[in-house]
Scaffold this motif. Sequence first.
Motif, PDB file in Angstrom:
ATOM      1  N   SER A  72       0.807  -1.221   0.000  1.00 44.51           N
ATOM      2  CA  SER A  72       0.000   0.000   0.000  1.00 44.51           C
ATOM      3  C   SER A  72       0.835   1.263   0.000  1.00 44.51           C
ATOM      4  N   ASP A  73       2.168   1.137   0.206  1.00 39.97           N
ATOM      5  CA  ASP A  73       3.045   2.294   0.251  1.00 39.97           C
ATOM      6  C   ASP A  73       3.944   2.311  -0.977  1.00 39.97           C
ATOM      7  N   PRO A  74       3.565   3.003  -2.054  1.00 39.27           N
ATOM      8  CA  PRO A  74       4.406   3.042  -3.243  1.00 39.27           C
ATOM      9  C   PRO A  74       5.703   3.771  -2.979  1.00 39.27           C
ATOM     10  N   GLY A  75       6.706   3.482  -3.845  1.00 39.97           N
ATOM     11  CA  GLY A  75       7.982   4.191  -3.721  1.00 39.97           C
ATOM     12  C   GLY A  75       8.733   3.808  -2.476  1.00 39.97           C
ATOM     13  N   GLY A  76       8.860   2.517  -2.229  1.00 43.90           N
ATOM     14  CA  GLY A  76       9.476   2.056  -0.996  1.00 43.90           C
ATOM     15  C   GLY A  76      10.906   2.502  -0.816  1.00 43.90           C
ATOM     16  N   ASP A  77      11.596   2.895  -1.874  1.00 45.13           N
ATOM     17  CA  ASP A  77      12.988   3.316  -1.761  1.00 45.13           C
ATOM     18  C   ASP A  77      13.119   4.764  -1.318  1.00 45.13           C
ATOM     19  N   ASP A  78      12.004   5.492  -1.315  1.00 49.08           N
ATOM     20  CA  ASP A  78      12.018   6.891  -0.914  1.00 49.08           C
ATOM     21  C   ASP A  78      11.945   6.965   0.604  1.00 49.08           C
ATOM     22  N   LYS A  79      12.963   7.537   1.253  1.00 50.43           N
ATOM     23  CA  LYS A  79      12.999   7.570   2.713  1.00 50.43           C
ATOM     24  C   LYS A  79      11.855   8.369   3.302  1.00 50.43           C
ATOM     25  N   TYR A  80      11.218   9.230   2.509  1.00 46.90           N
ATOM     26  CA  TYR A  80      10.109  10.013   3.010  1.00 46.90           C
ATOM     27  C   TYR A  80       8.760   9.421   2.603  1.00 46.90           C
ATOM     28  N   ASN A  81       8.760   8.263   1.982  1.00 44.34           N
ATOM     29  CA  ASN A  81       7.522   7.702   1.467  1.00 44.34           C
ATOM     30  C   ASN A  81       7.336   6.272   1.972  1.00 44.34           C
ATOM     31  N   LEU A  82       7.486   6.107   3.286  1.00 42.18           N
ATOM     32  CA  LEU A  82       7.366   4.783   3.881  1.00 42.18           C
ATOM     33  C   LEU A  82       6.011   4.572   4.546  1.00 42.18           C
ATOM     34  N   GLY A  83       5.083   5.493   4.344  1.00 38.93           N
ATOM     35  CA  GLY A  83       3.787   5.356   4.975  1.00 38.93           C
ATOM     36  C   GLY A  83       3.781   5.975   6.362  1.00 38.93           C
ATOM     37  N   VAL A  84       2.588   6.040   6.965  1.00 34.56           N
ATOM     38  CA  VAL A  84       2.422   6.654   8.280  1.00 34.56           C
ATOM     39  C   VAL A  84       1.931   5.595   9.257  1.00 34.56           C
ATOM     40  N   ILE A  85       2.605   5.457  10.370  1.00 37.35           N
ATOM     41  CA  ILE A  85       2.182   4.544  11.411  1.00 37.35           C
ATOM     42  C   ILE A  85       1.107   5.225  12.242  1.00 37.35           C
ATOM     43  N   GLU A  86       0.020   4.517  12.472  1.00 40.43           N
ATOM     44  CA  GLU A  86      -1.107   5.098  13.192  1.00 40.43           C
ATOM     45  C   GLU A  86      -0.967   4.879  14.690  1.00 40.43           C
ATOM     46  N   GLU A  87      -1.644   5.709  15.458  1.00 40.88           N
ATOM     47  CA  GLU A  87      -1.680   5.569  16.911  1.00 40.88           C
ATOM     48  C   GLU A  87      -2.237   4.204  17.288  1.00 40.88           C
ATOM     49  N   ASN A  88      -1.559   3.522  18.207  1.00 41.78           N
ATOM     50  CA  ASN A  88      -2.031   2.236  18.717  1.00 41.78           C
ATOM     51  C   ASN A  88      -3.099   2.513  19.770  1.00 41.78           C
ATOM     52  N   TRP A  89      -4.363   2.275  19.403  1.00 41.71           N
ATOM     53  CA  TRP A  89      -5.465   2.640  20.294  1.00 41.71           C
ATOM     54  C   TRP A  89      -5.505   1.810  21.565  1.00 41.71           C
ATOM     55  N   LEU A  90      -4.689   0.755  21.654  1.00 38.29           N
ATOM     56  CA  LEU A  90      -4.658  -0.058  22.872  1.00 38.29           C
ATOM     57  C   LEU A  90      -3.784   0.548  23.963  1.00 38.29           C
ATOM     58  N   SER A  91      -2.764   1.334  23.576  1.00 38.32           N
ATOM     59  CA  SER A  91      -1.785   1.746  24.590  1.00 38.32           C
ATOM     60  C   SER A  91      -1.191   3.126  24.382  1.00 38.32           C
ATOM     61  N   GLN A  92      -1.595   3.872  23.364  1.00 37.16           N
ATOM     62  CA  GLN A  92      -0.907   5.118  23.049  1.00 37.16           C
ATOM     63  C   GLN A  92      -1.858   6.306  23.011  1.00 37.16           C
ATOM     64  N   PHE A  93      -1.318   7.468  23.335  1.00 36.93           N
ATOM     65  CA  PHE A  93      -2.012   8.740  23.190  1.00 36.93           C
ATOM     66  C   PHE A  93      -1.068   9.677  22.440  1.00 36.93           C
ATOM     67  N   TRP A  94      -1.435  10.046  21.228  1.00 32.63           N
ATOM     68  CA  TRP A  94      -0.567  10.876  20.405  1.00 32.63           C
ATOM     69  C   TRP A  94      -1.054  12.314  20.386  1.00 32.63           C
ATOM     70  N   TYR A  95      -0.121  13.216  20.033  1.00 32.77           N
ATOM     71  CA  TYR A  95      -0.472  14.628  19.938  1.00 32.77           C
ATOM     72  C   TYR A  95      -1.436  14.884  18.788  1.00 32.77           C
ATOM     73  N   SER A  96      -2.191  15.951  18.929  1.00 31.01           N
ATOM     74  CA  SER A  96      -3.012  16.401  17.813  1.00 31.01           C
ATOM     75  C   SER A  96      -2.085  16.851  16.686  1.00 31.01           C
ATOM     76  N   PRO A  97      -2.569  16.868  15.433  1.00 32.91           N
ATOM     77  CA  PRO A  97      -1.709  17.298  14.324  1.00 32.91           C
ATOM     78  C   PRO A  97      -1.100  18.686  14.537  1.00 32.91           C
ATOM     79  N   ASP A  98      -1.888  19.617  15.072  1.00 31.81           N
ATOM     80  CA  ASP A  98      -1.374  20.970  15.295  1.00 31.81           C
ATOM     81  C   ASP A  98      -0.237  20.979  16.316  1.00 31.81           C
ATOM     82  N   THR A  99      -0.416  20.222  17.388  1.00 29.71           N
ATOM     83  CA  THR A  99       0.634  20.160  18.408  1.00 29.71           C
ATOM     84  C   THR A  99       1.874  19.467  17.876  1.00 29.71           C
ATOM     85  N   ALA A 100       1.694  18.355  17.166  1.00 28.92           N
ATOM     86  CA  ALA A 100       2.845  17.642  16.597  1.00 28.92           C
ATOM     87  C   ALA A 100       3.633  18.557  15.666  1.00 28.92           C
TER      88      ALA A 100
END
Length: 256
Positions: A72-100
């Motif tokens: 699902s992540d095209p361009g695997g050789d591009d260091k900036y195009n490896l996809g986005v890891i999502e927040e693990n809803w079982l154990s994590q609390f991530w910042y809002s996009p604005d705060t991040a």
Amino acid sequence: MRGSGAGSRRPASPLSQLRVTAHAWLLSGRTWARRFQTICEMSDCDDEDIPQLSSHTLAALQEFYSEQKQQSDPGGDDKYNLGVIEENWLSQFWYSPDTALRLAEEAVAAAGARGRIACVSAPSVYQKLRELHRQDCSVYIFEYDRRFAIYGEEFIFYDYNNPLDLPEQIAAHSFDIVIADPPYLSEECLRKMSETIKYLTQGKILLCTGAVMEEEAAKLLGVKMCKFVPTHTRTLGNEFRCYVNYDSGLDREMSV
């Protein structure tokens, strides 16, 4: 306690493992997983009523998940195009996009040209830094969540219980700024992570933790609370604040 970026510190129960399994299949696009996940969430059965998943089964599911991510992540050789890891809803609390974004911009400004930034248990800030495609600085993620291993040499497995258990290539005082978010609101967690922070940084520290840790943070790291108030994707039960030990732009804003 609050999980900010690190994975769960306790062994997963059978029920939790089943939920993780359902979540992995859901992310892969399997529609039946949504029904299965709902059943798991609504079920009032005990963990002992659900069979234990073997390590081989979990490994196979992880391999399948990784394959799906690669497809699902095209361009695997591009260091900036490896996809986005999502927040693990079982154990994590991530910042809002604005705060991040605000914290990522602050880290870049503090690090300076060709600076080095260490994100210690602050995965959403790390991913925002990657989104900025900054080629004039280098960024590393010190993280318990092994999903971040997809980022190659930028990922350093990190467990705050072993604060100085770091690879040889990570030299002392080799980062211009360390942004850290202890996964638990406890004196023990902050004390151990402080060892890591002081080992990594050349001087500048940006700490994100609860307001209740203000006195302990000042004692351990010499940081002061900023005016900037960070927010998260989900509501936390404790007031959350940022702390720095240098002249920061975060002291010139009252909120996101």
